[in-house]
Design an enzyme around this catalytic site. Structure first.
Site, PDB file in Angstrom:
ATOM      1  N   SER A  90       4.981 -15.590 -53.956  1.00 53.05           N
ATOM      2  CA  SER A  90       4.818 -14.296 -53.283  1.00 53.05           C
ATOM      3  C   SER A  90       5.693 -14.222 -52.046  1.00 53.05           C
ATOM      4  O   SER A  90       5.800 -13.175 -51.436  1.00 53.05           O
ATOM      5  CB  SER A  90       3.355 -14.060 -52.921  1.00 53.05           C
ATOM      6  OG  SER A  90       2.791 -15.200 -52.344  1.00 53.05           O
ATOM      7  N   GLU A 149       7.570  -7.476 -59.773  1.00 54.69           N
ATOM      8  CA  GLU A 149       8.724  -7.456 -58.873  1.00 54.69           C
ATOM      9  C   GLU A 149       9.647  -8.578 -59.349  1.00 54.69           C
ATOM     10  O   GLU A 149       9.231  -9.734 -59.417  1.00 54.69           O
ATOM     11  CB  GLU A 149       8.198  -7.762 -57.455  1.00 54.69           C
ATOM     12  CG  GLU A 149       8.986  -7.213 -56.326  1.00 54.69           C
ATOM     13  CD  GLU A 149       8.344  -7.558 -54.964  1.00 54.69           C
ATOM     14  OE1 GLU A 149       7.448  -8.423 -54.872  1.00 54.69           O
ATOM     15  OE2 GLU A 149       8.775  -6.956 -53.987  1.00 54.69           O
ATOM     16  N   ASN A 192       5.184  -7.637 -50.535  1.00 54.91           N
ATOM     17  CA  ASN A 192       4.443  -8.263 -49.442  1.00 54.91           C
ATOM     18  C   ASN A 192       4.993  -7.934 -48.066  1.00 54.91           C
ATOM     19  O   ASN A 192       4.281  -8.051 -47.067  1.00 54.91           O
ATOM     20  CB  ASN A 192       4.387  -9.775 -49.659  1.00 54.91           C
ATOM     21  CG  ASN A 192       3.402 -10.096 -50.762  1.00 54.91           C
ATOM     22  OD1 ASN A 192       2.451  -9.352 -50.962  1.00 54.91           O
ATOM     23  ND2 ASN A 192       3.635 -11.165 -51.484  1.00 54.91           N
ATOM     24  N   HIS A 219       7.386 -11.770 -59.867  1.00 51.42           N
ATOM     25  CA  HIS A 219       6.220 -11.668 -58.995  1.00 51.42           C
ATOM     26  C   HIS A 219       5.207 -10.691 -59.591  1.00 51.42           C
ATOM     27  O   HIS A 219       5.395  -9.465 -59.529  1.00 51.42           O
ATOM     28  CB  HIS A 219       6.674 -11.220 -57.598  1.00 51.42           C
ATOM     29  CG  HIS A 219       5.579 -11.218 -56.585  1.00 51.42           C
ATOM     30  ND1 HIS A 219       5.559 -10.381 -55.509  1.00 51.42           N
ATOM     31  CD2 HIS A 219       4.443 -11.970 -56.499  1.00 51.42           C
ATOM     32  CE1 HIS A 219       4.473 -10.604 -54.799  1.00 51.42           C
ATOM     33  NE2 HIS A 219       3.778 -11.557 -55.381  1.00 51.42           N
TER      34      HIS A 219
HETATM   35  N1  CAA Z   1      -8.952  -9.462 -64.742  1.00 50.17           N
HETATM   36  C1  CAA Z   1      -8.879  -8.570 -65.748  1.00 50.17           C
HETATM   37  N2  CAA Z   1      -9.314  -7.302 -65.647  1.00 50.17           N
HETATM   38  C2  CAA Z   1      -9.874  -6.928 -64.489  1.00 50.17           C
HETATM   39  C3  CAA Z   1     -10.007  -7.801 -63.393  1.00 50.17           C
HETATM   40  C4  CAA Z   1      -9.524  -9.126 -63.560  1.00 50.17           C
HETATM   41  N3  CAA Z   1      -9.566 -10.025 -62.567  1.00 50.17           N
HETATM   42  N4  CAA Z   1     -10.584  -7.134 -62.362  1.00 50.17           N
HETATM   43  C5  CAA Z   1     -10.814  -5.882 -62.801  1.00 50.17           C
HETATM   44  N5  CAA Z   1     -10.389  -5.758 -64.074  1.00 50.17           N
HETATM   45  C6  CAA Z   1     -10.425  -4.548 -64.900  1.00 50.17           C
HETATM   46  C7  CAA Z   1     -11.849  -4.212 -65.267  1.00 50.17           C
HETATM   47  O1  CAA Z   1     -12.192  -4.811 -66.494  1.00 50.17           O
HETATM   48  C8  CAA Z   1     -11.812  -2.708 -65.391  1.00 50.17           C
HETATM   49  O2  CAA Z   1     -11.332  -2.283 -66.662  1.00 50.17           O
HETATM   50  P1  CAA Z   1     -12.226  -1.263 -67.513  1.00 50.17           P
HETATM   51  O3  CAA Z   1     -12.582  -0.135 -66.589  1.00 50.17           O
HETATM   52  O4  CAA Z   1     -11.350  -0.844 -68.628  1.00 50.17           O
HETATM   53  O5  CAA Z   1     -13.392  -2.051 -67.897  1.00 50.17           O
HETATM   54  C9  CAA Z   1     -10.736  -2.270 -64.397  1.00 50.17           C
HETATM   55  O6  CAA Z   1      -9.951  -3.439 -64.105  1.00 50.17           O
HETATM   56  C10 CAA Z   1     -11.344  -1.745 -63.155  1.00 50.17           C
HETATM   57  O7  CAA Z   1     -12.215  -2.733 -62.640  1.00 50.17           O
HETATM   58  P2  CAA Z   1     -13.606  -2.437 -61.914  1.00 50.17           P
HETATM   59  O8  CAA Z   1     -14.235  -1.205 -62.506  1.00 50.17           O
HETATM   60  O9  CAA Z   1     -14.405  -3.683 -61.906  1.00 50.17           O
HETATM   61  O10 CAA Z   1     -13.251  -2.219 -60.411  1.00 50.17           O
HETATM   62  P3  CAA Z   1     -12.265  -1.214 -59.726  1.00 50.17           P
HETATM   63  O11 CAA Z   1     -12.157   0.083 -60.444  1.00 50.17           O
HETATM   64  O12 CAA Z   1     -12.697  -1.225 -58.312  1.00 50.17           O
HETATM   65  O13 CAA Z   1     -10.837  -1.945 -59.856  1.00 50.17           O
HETATM   66  C11 CAA Z   1      -9.202  -3.397 -59.044  1.00 50.17           C
HETATM   67  C12 CAA Z   1     -10.648  -3.267 -59.399  1.00 50.17           C
HETATM   68  C13 CAA Z   1      -8.342  -3.265 -60.324  1.00 50.17           C
HETATM   69  C14 CAA Z   1      -9.024  -4.798 -58.468  1.00 50.17           C
HETATM   70  C15 CAA Z   1      -8.800  -2.262 -58.026  1.00 50.17           C
HETATM   71  O14 CAA Z   1      -9.690  -2.281 -56.949  1.00 50.17           O
HETATM   72  C16 CAA Z   1      -7.401  -2.388 -57.507  1.00 50.17           C
HETATM   73  O15 CAA Z   1      -6.456  -1.956 -58.130  1.00 50.17           O
HETATM   74  N6  CAA Z   1      -7.269  -2.975 -56.300  1.00 50.17           N
HETATM   75  C17 CAA Z   1      -5.980  -3.213 -55.654  1.00 50.17           C
HETATM   76  C18 CAA Z   1      -5.371  -4.476 -56.216  1.00 50.17           C
HETATM   77  C19 CAA Z   1      -4.082  -4.785 -55.560  1.00 50.17           C
HETATM   78  O16 CAA Z   1      -3.618  -4.171 -54.609  1.00 50.17           O
HETATM   79  N7  CAA Z   1      -3.426  -5.836 -56.088  1.00 50.17           N
HETATM   80  C20 CAA Z   1      -2.219  -6.340 -55.502  1.00 50.17           C
HETATM   81  C21 CAA Z   1      -2.560  -7.485 -54.622  1.00 50.17           C
HETATM   82  S1  CAA Z   1      -1.142  -8.124 -53.866  1.00 50.17           S
HETATM   83  C22 CAA Z   1      -0.555  -9.239 -54.929  1.00 50.17           C
HETATM   84  O17 CAA Z   1      -1.109  -9.565 -55.926  1.00 50.17           O
HETATM   85  C23 CAA Z   1       0.744  -9.832 -54.553  1.00 50.17           C
HETATM   86  C24 CAA Z   1       0.721 -10.971 -53.634  1.00 50.17           C
HETATM   87  O18 CAA Z   1       1.674 -11.747 -53.689  1.00 50.17           O
HETATM   88  C25 CAA Z   1      -0.259 -11.185 -52.586  1.00 50.17           C
END
Ligand code: CAA
Length: 283
Positions: A119, A152, A190, A140
């Site tokens: 990352s 990315e 990031n 990424h």
């Molecule tokens: N693995 C697989 N599927 C997952 C999951 C996981 N860990 N977490 C959630 N899901 C799926 C669920 O199964 C659900 O699908 P369905 O509705 O079809 O059943 C869907 O995602 C939505 O999940 P939830 O209903 O439980 O919860 P939500 O609607 O609040 O979504 C979330 C959860 C997808 C995490 C959402 O909150 C989100 O998009 N958050 C932002 C995530 C983000 O910004 N990620 C980037 C992080 S930065 C990074 O990764 C880079 C780095 O280098 C730091």
């Protein structure tokens, strides 16, 4: 070259998700971690995710079984020898990553692409420890990998355009959307995301608002799917701190100074969801 067989190094939070999307997209996958326990845990998480997809009617049971059958587990780097592409998703520690790339360079066949899910660590630096720097690239993925559409793709100084083109095409085969970035501290994702999270930690540190209210501002006011503090807990506060340090060191600009509270949380062992406590409780 056609990519058919993919090695994934690291079966943790990112690695298991990466292995899952490759297997579901028809690639043969070898999932490697340092011991049987880690690799089996990653494999079981994939099985659980695909079971949920079948239960929810998003996937046929036969497709789940075929995807699981395409995944092989191993603890030996030498088992990745005939992979066309390796995606490294091990711990975000520069020394460990550089050693993994030296080992992969020695073990994996000539001409294979070695990619990293880092990352924030420089792709140029990682490429430089191999004898095939033109074949080293950043892939990424975002967390949670099966859900987030972005990959990315980061070219180091030495990465060839042929390598980029093949990785871009492979990313599309995963039904993900590639974005091209050049090697620079934090890349794009990031460099933008982490200063926002760090600023949210400053708001908490200075008593501007409670953790829940800071997150509500961004969820309800800016339509973010989750607040920055909950997102920090999902990413891991140790990872957030190390990315801020890379930005701070890389740009030598005080605007990237990590918030003292973020550092204290890490020192206390409050790393977010993975330890059951971060800015919020998960027990
Ligand atoms: N693995 C697989 N599927 C997952 C999951 C996981 N860990 N977490 C959630 N899901 C799926 C669920 O199964 C659900 O699908 P369905 O509705 O079809 O059943 C869907 O995602 C939505 O999940 P939830 O209903 O439980 O919860 P939500 O609607 O609040 O979504 C979330 C959860 C997808 C995490 C959402 O909150 C989100 O998009 N958050 C932002 C995530 C983000 O910004 N990620 C980037 C992080 S930065 C990074 O990764 C880079 C780095 O280098 C730091």
């Amino acid at each position: 070259m056609d990519i058919k067989k993919v090695g994934v190094v690291g079966a943790g939070q990112m690695g298991h998700g990466i292995a899952q999307v490759f297997a579901v997209s028809g690639f043969d996958v070898i999932l490697r971690d340092i011991n049987d326990n880690f690799v089996s845990k990653g494999y079981e998480r994939i099985a659980k995710n695909l079971d949920r997809s079948v239960e929810k009617g998003r996937m046929e049971a036969a497709d789940r079984d075929a995807a699981m059958a395409r995944i092989t587990k191993t603890i030996e780097i030498s088992d990745l020898a005939d992979c066309d592409l390796v995606v490294e998703a091990a711990t975000e520690n520069p020394e460990i990553k550089l050693q993994i790339f030296r080992d992969l360079d020695a073990a994996v066949k000539e001409g294979a692409i070695l990619s990293t899910n880092t990352s924030s660590i420089s792709i140029t630096k990682i490429a430089a420890v191999t004898s095939r720097p033109e074949l080293v690239i950043g892939m990424h993925f975002m967390n949670p990998v099966p859900v987030m559409k972005l990959v990315e793709i980061i070219n180091g100084l030495q990465t060839s355009e042929e390598t980029y083109a093949l990785i871009e095409e492979t990313t599309k085969k995963l039904s993900k959307v590639p974005v091209k970035a050049f090697d620079s501290p934090g890349f794009v994702a990031n460099r933008i995301l982490l200063p926002m999270i760090n600023e949210a930690v400053y708001c908490l540190y200075e008593g501007v608002a409670s953790a829940a209210d800071i997150d509500n501002v961004m969820k309800l006011g800016m339509a973010h799917p989750m607040g920055p503090l909950a997102l920090a807990d999902l990413i891991g506060l140790d990872v957030c701190l190390s990315i801020m340090e890379v930005l701070h060191d890389g740009f030598a600009d005080s605007k990237y100074r990590p918030c003292p509270l973020l550092r204290q949380m890490v020192e206390a062992g409050y790393l977010g969801q993975k330890t059951g406590k971060g800015f919020f409780d998960y027990k």
